[in-house]
Design an enzyme around this catalytic site. Structure first.
Site, PDB file in Angstrom:
ATOM      1  N   ARG A 101     -48.748 -16.328  73.972  1.00  0.00           N
ATOM      2  CA  ARG A 101     -50.036 -16.818  74.156  1.00  0.00           C
ATOM      3  C   ARG A 101     -50.347 -17.829  75.096  1.00  0.00           C
ATOM      4  O   ARG A 101     -51.592 -17.918  75.650  1.00  0.00           O
ATOM      5  CB  ARG A 101     -50.261 -17.340  72.683  1.00  0.00           C
ATOM      6  CG  ARG A 101     -50.347 -16.446  71.491  1.00  0.00           C
ATOM      7  CD  ARG A 101     -49.277 -15.266  71.173  1.00  0.00           C
ATOM      8  NE  ARG A 101     -47.935 -16.302  70.877  1.00  0.00           N
ATOM      9  CZ  ARG A 101     -46.753 -15.599  71.228  1.00  0.00           C
ATOM     10  NH1 ARG A 101     -46.516 -14.489  71.502  1.00  0.00           N
ATOM     11  NH2 ARG A 101     -45.702 -16.493  70.565  1.00  0.00           N
ATOM     12  N   CYS A 135     -47.929 -19.000  64.063  1.00  0.00           N
ATOM     13  CA  CYS A 135     -48.054 -19.779  65.531  1.00  0.00           C
ATOM     14  C   CYS A 135     -49.324 -20.088  65.466  1.00  0.00           C
ATOM     15  O   CYS A 135     -50.366 -19.698  65.396  1.00  0.00           O
ATOM     16  CB  CYS A 135     -48.007 -18.389  66.276  1.00  0.00           C
ATOM     17  SG  CYS A 135     -48.207 -18.580  68.149  1.00  0.00           S
ATOM     18  N   THR A 137     -50.778 -21.539  68.588  1.00  0.00           N
ATOM     19  CA  THR A 137     -51.330 -21.090  69.759  1.00  0.00           C
ATOM     20  C   THR A 137     -52.127 -20.147  69.511  1.00  0.00           C
ATOM     21  O   THR A 137     -53.326 -19.832  69.946  1.00  0.00           O
ATOM     22  CB  THR A 137     -50.384 -21.028  71.112  1.00  0.00           C
ATOM     23  OG1 THR A 137     -49.435 -22.172  71.038  1.00  0.00           O
ATOM     24  CG2 THR A 137     -51.165 -20.796  72.189  1.00  0.00           C
ATOM     25  N   THR A 179     -47.827 -26.580  72.398  1.00  0.00           N
ATOM     26  CA  THR A 179     -47.891 -26.045  73.776  1.00  0.00           C
ATOM     27  C   THR A 179     -49.096 -26.425  74.564  1.00  0.00           C
ATOM     28  O   THR A 179     -50.007 -26.538  74.141  1.00  0.00           O
ATOM     29  CB  THR A 179     -47.850 -24.316  73.463  1.00  0.00           C
ATOM     30  OG1 THR A 179     -48.758 -23.925  73.168  1.00  0.00           O
ATOM     31  CG2 THR A 179     -46.562 -23.913  72.739  1.00  0.00           C
ATOM     32  N   LYS A 221     -36.937 -22.036  71.644  1.00  0.00           N
ATOM     33  CA  LYS A 221     -37.139 -20.612  71.521  1.00  0.00           C
ATOM     34  C   LYS A 221     -35.906 -19.985  72.098  1.00  0.00           C
ATOM     35  O   LYS A 221     -35.722 -18.667  71.981  1.00  0.00           O
ATOM     36  CB  LYS A 221     -38.356 -20.269  72.653  1.00  0.00           C
ATOM     37  CG  LYS A 221     -39.718 -20.327  71.968  1.00  0.00           C
ATOM     38  CD  LYS A 221     -40.751 -19.938  72.805  1.00  0.00           C
ATOM     39  CE  LYS A 221     -41.946 -19.928  72.185  1.00  0.00           C
ATOM     40  NZ  LYS A 221     -41.986 -19.012  70.826  1.00  0.00           N
ATOM     41  N   CYS A 252     -46.462 -26.771  67.120  1.00  0.00           N
ATOM     42  CA  CYS A 252     -45.897 -25.461  67.567  1.00  0.00           C
ATOM     43  C   CYS A 252     -44.939 -25.001  66.491  1.00  0.00           C
ATOM     44  O   CYS A 252     -44.060 -25.737  66.329  1.00  0.00           O
ATOM     45  CB  CYS A 252     -45.207 -25.516  68.885  1.00  0.00           C
ATOM     46  SG  CYS A 252     -44.061 -23.985  69.298  1.00  0.00           S
TER      47      CYS A 252
END
Length: 290
Positions: A101, A135, A137, A179, A221, A252
């Site tokens: 994204r 999520c 984003t 993010t 991540k 996030c």
């Protein structure tokens, strides 16, 4: 005929296929019940007596994978269940192949909208009553998807803003760690401003620390939750606090993994609350389901 000769007044067959020849048996004087017809008549009379349908949550997962597991765990932990059967039904489409994204919002790479939409339609087809997307984003794309669905996407950003208003009031200054896609799209910023909050975001240098904490070689991540990963996000949090943030949103869904047992961040002997949108959304889903 043997039962009839024994004085049987009515015959109740235990094989539903017998209903296929019941008329022929009646013509021969055999007092047999058409169980299929009785069942059909009963169903028609009771067609408005809908049985209770347990709430089923659809989860658009894989964005990212660990955050999805964390979200499901928080739903389970916050459900007041005393046995398996009292937990919430969930159907999950764990699709890590959905295009990134942030890469789309910042660098105009592959648009994830179609992949997200098709995943939501599969969840809808599976009988989900509502959809959750763990999520932050991804919520930049929710509005364009929601209008084509027949079930609601429970908006994590709005739910988080409601949580802050309820627990801290509207006068509090909100710091946002998220993010670059979330920051640049202003999807979180706009929701918070609509509620009336003052919003503080990192400068370019400290936003770089946030992205390194999430996407770096030692980032969350990549499976890290300590060391450089934690140090970088703490630097960014300290910047927000110095700028006047009184609460900080971990915007996030990977960031709460860095603070698994902490609800505050300590600076200069003071405690600044950390808001975990994943947990807020999980509690919202539980309240809807029970």
């Amino acid at each position: 005929m043997e039962l009839n000769e024994q004085g049987c007044e009515i015959i109740l067959p235990g094989i539903t296929e017998i209903s296929l020849i019941v008329e022929q048996l009646w013509k021969r004087g055999i007092p047999i019940v058409d169980v299929n017809q009785i069942y059909a008549d009963y169903a028609l009379v009771n067609e408005n007596a809908n049985p209770h349908k347990a709430f089923k949550l659809g989860i658009l997962g894989g964005v990212g994978p660990s955050a999805t597991v964390d979200f499901m765990s928080k739903i389970i932990q916050n459900t007041p269940a005393k046995k398996d059967q009292e937990h919430i039904k969930m159907v999950v489409e764990q699709n890590p192949q959905i295009p990134d994204r942030t890469a789309n919002l910042v660098y105009h790479e592959t648009d994830p909208t179609i992949a997200m939409f098709s995943t939501c339609k599969r969840l809808e087809a599976e009988g989900a009553d509502a959809i959750a997307i763990p999520c932050n984003t991804a919520h930049a794309f929710v509005n364009s998807i929601q209008e084509h669905l027949n079930i609601p996407i429970i908006n994590m950003l709005t739910t988080t803003a409601e949580h802050i208003r309820e627990h801290f009031g509207l006068q509090i200054k909100v710091g946002l760690l998220a993010t670059s896609g979330t920051i640049q799209s202003k999807v979180y910023y706009d929701v918070l401003k609509e509620f009336g909050f003052d919003v503080i975001v990192p400068d370019v240098q400290h936003q770089g620390y946030v992205m390194e904490s999430i996407y770096g070689n030692d980032g969350v991540k990549a499976g890290y939750t300590d060391g450089n990963c934690r140090d970088n996000i703490v630097k960014a949090a300290d910047f927000l606090i110095d700028k006047g943030a009184e609460v900080i949103i971990l915007g996030c869904t990977e960031l709460p993994l860095i603070f698994p047992n902490e609800s505050d961040i300590i600076k200069d002997c003071g405690k600044i609350p950390l808001i975990d949108p994943t947990l807020v959304l999980a509690k919202k889903i539980v309240s809807m389901a029970i």
